[in-house]
Scaffold this motif. Structure first.
Motif, mmCIF file in Angstrom:
data_model
loop_
_atom_site.group_PDB
_atom_site.id
_atom_site.type_symbol
_atom_site.label_atom_id
_atom_site.label_comp_id
_atom_site.label_asym_id
_atom_site.label_seq_id
_atom_site.Cartn_x
_atom_site.Cartn_y
_atom_site.Cartn_z
ATOM 1 N N ASP A 1 9.160 -0.915 -4.937
ATOM 2 C CA ASP A 1 9.543 -2.344 -5.740
ATOM 3 C C ASP A 1 8.560 -2.983 -6.673
ATOM 4 O OD1 ASP A 1 11.724 -3.361 -7.112
ATOM 5 O OD2 ASP A 1 11.745 -5.023 -5.523
ATOM 6 N N VAL A 2 7.750 -2.297 -7.022
ATOM 7 C CA VAL A 2 6.627 -2.570 -7.845
ATOM 8 C C VAL A 2 6.474 -2.047 -9.424
ATOM 9 C CG1 VAL A 2 3.912 -2.878 -8.372
ATOM 10 C CG2 VAL A 2 5.042 -3.222 -6.033
ATOM 11 N N LEU B 1 0.682 -1.321 0.226
ATOM 12 C CA LEU B 1 -0.131 -0.117 0.016
ATOM 13 C C LEU B 1 0.744 1.302 0.013
ATOM 14 C CD1 LEU B 1 -2.844 -0.744 2.702
ATOM 15 C CD2 LEU B 1 -2.784 -1.084 0.175
ATOM 16 N N GLY B 2 0.493 2.325 -0.905
ATOM 17 C CA GLY B 2 0.957 3.380 -0.861
ATOM 18 C C GLY B 2 0.193 4.646 -0.894
ATOM 19 N N LEU B 3 0.824 5.970 -0.472
ATOM 20 C CA LEU B 3 -0.116 7.231 -0.270
ATOM 21 C C LEU B 3 0.592 8.037 -1.164
ATOM 22 C CD1 LEU B 3 -2.446 8.381 1.285
ATOM 23 C CD2 LEU B 3 -1.007 9.535 2.606
ATOM 24 N N VAL B 4 -0.203 8.693 -2.189
ATOM 25 C CA VAL B 4 0.254 9.672 -3.074
ATOM 26 C C VAL B 4 -0.601 10.679 -2.809
ATOM 27 C CG1 VAL B 4 1.112 10.105 -5.291
ATOM 28 C CG2 VAL B 4 1.349 7.902 -4.484
ATOM 29 N N THR B 5 -0.172 11.850 -2.227
ATOM 30 C CA THR B 5 -1.111 12.956 -1.765
ATOM 31 C C THR B 5 -0.345 14.275 -2.232
ATOM 32 O OG1 THR B 5 -2.290 14.170 -0.170
ATOM 33 C CG2 THR B 5 -0.202 12.750 0.587
ATOM 34 N N THR C 1 4.608 2.954 1.922
ATOM 35 C CA THR C 1 5.173 4.315 1.565
ATOM 36 C C THR C 1 4.288 5.482 1.234
ATOM 37 O OG1 THR C 1 7.169 5.297 0.073
ATOM 38 C CG2 THR C 1 5.222 3.917 -0.985
ATOM 39 N N ILE C 2 5.051 6.724 1.596
ATOM 40 C CA ILE C 2 4.035 7.966 1.435
ATOM 41 C C ILE C 2 4.895 8.522 0.561
ATOM 42 C CG2 ILE C 2 3.207 9.712 2.649
ATOM 43 C CD1 ILE C 2 2.558 7.856 5.119
ATOM 44 N N PHE D 1 5.849 7.462 -9.524
ATOM 45 C CA PHE D 1 7.244 6.781 -9.803
ATOM 46 C C PHE D 1 8.081 6.426 -8.611
ATOM 47 C CE2 PHE D 1 7.040 8.859 -14.306
ATOM 48 C CZ PHE D 1 6.473 7.661 -14.653
ATOM 49 N N ARG D 2 7.813 7.721 -7.812
ATOM 50 C CA ARG D 2 8.841 7.510 -6.502
ATOM 51 C C ARG D 2 8.123 6.451 -5.718
ATOM 52 N NH1 ARG D 2 11.078 11.529 -3.016
ATOM 53 N NH2 ARG D 2 11.486 12.553 -4.709
#
Length: 233
Positions: free
Chosen positions: A168-169, A117-121, A143-144, A161-162
């Motif tokens: 690593d996906v 799970l990632g947060l891109v805000t 990751t955030i 992208f970050r």
């Protein structure tokens, strides 16, 4: 795309997972009243102009001052008045006074069992961390990325992208869930990530660009078959 191809789910934060208990419209009214000026713009004007000021601002208060001053100038109002309204808005706004949207906690818990799970805000780190703590999601993500501060703001693909690099996906194995067509859907497409749209009621007409999947609520994320609609190249 089948469920087995999905490795990561990225989320937007504001109006996707949580919302302020006091709306921006309410606080704007208070700010205008406090300054004794007639409202010369509304919440939608602010939201539509917000992205223009993300990359050039160090803090959300600085962003808001620049945004409100620009709107004032274009409306024939002294920009200083716009700055004063912004300052009062900042005084009234409590970033910890937020609540989860229906289904958010269950979706995070369910998807976190199977996917990274990632947060891109878009938003300043301190402000967004305060919100996450306020709804108990400060440890929910692998990751955030605070777009507009650590990277260019969405819809630039860089924050996606970050996040993918940290997880690593590959982009072909990820989807992004967000409420904004202009920031979330467009940004996901630009990064080659599947775009899942959660309408917040403010968008009118057909979304452009079109999302790969549209949700009625976050509770739909509890059933894995929703990912089969997301066709990635």
């Amino acid at each position: 795309m089948t469920d087995r191809n999905l490795s990561a789910v990225l989320f937007d934060l504001d109006d996707t997972l949580c919302e302020y208990r006091r709306s921006s419209a309410e606080i704007l009214r208070i700010a205008f009243d406090h300054e004794g000026v007639h409202p010369f713009f509304d919440e939608n004007d602010y939201r539509s102009r917000y992205p223009e000021f993300v990359d050039g601002s160090e803090t959300v208060d600085e962003l808001r001052r620049g945004c409100f001053a620009a709107i004032a100038r274009e409306a024939g109002v002294d920009p200083v008045v716009g700055e004063r309204v912004a300052d009062r808005f900042a005084t009234e706004r409590d970033h910890g006074d937020v609540r989860l949207l229906p289904g958010a906690r269950a979706a995070i818990d369910r998807l976190g069992q199977e996917y990274r799970l990632g947060l891109v805000t878009n938003g300043a780190p301190e402000m967004q961390r305060t919100k996450l703590a306020g709804v108990g999601l400060e440890s929910a993500f692998d990751t955030i990325v605070f777009a507009g501060y650590e990277t260019p703001g969405k819809p630039d693909p860089t924050p996606f992208f970050r996040a993918l690099e940290a997880l690593d996906v590959p982009a072909s194995e990820a989807v992004h869930v967000g409420n904004s067509v202009g920031s979330d859907v467009a940004g996901a497409h630009a990064a080659g990530v599947g775009a899942v749209w959660l309408p917040d009621g403010r968008h009118r007409g057909q979304p452009e660009p079109a999302p790969d999947h549209q949700l009625d609520s976050l509770t739909e994320l509890l059933e894995p078959p929703w990912v089969s609609d997301v066709a990635l190249s």
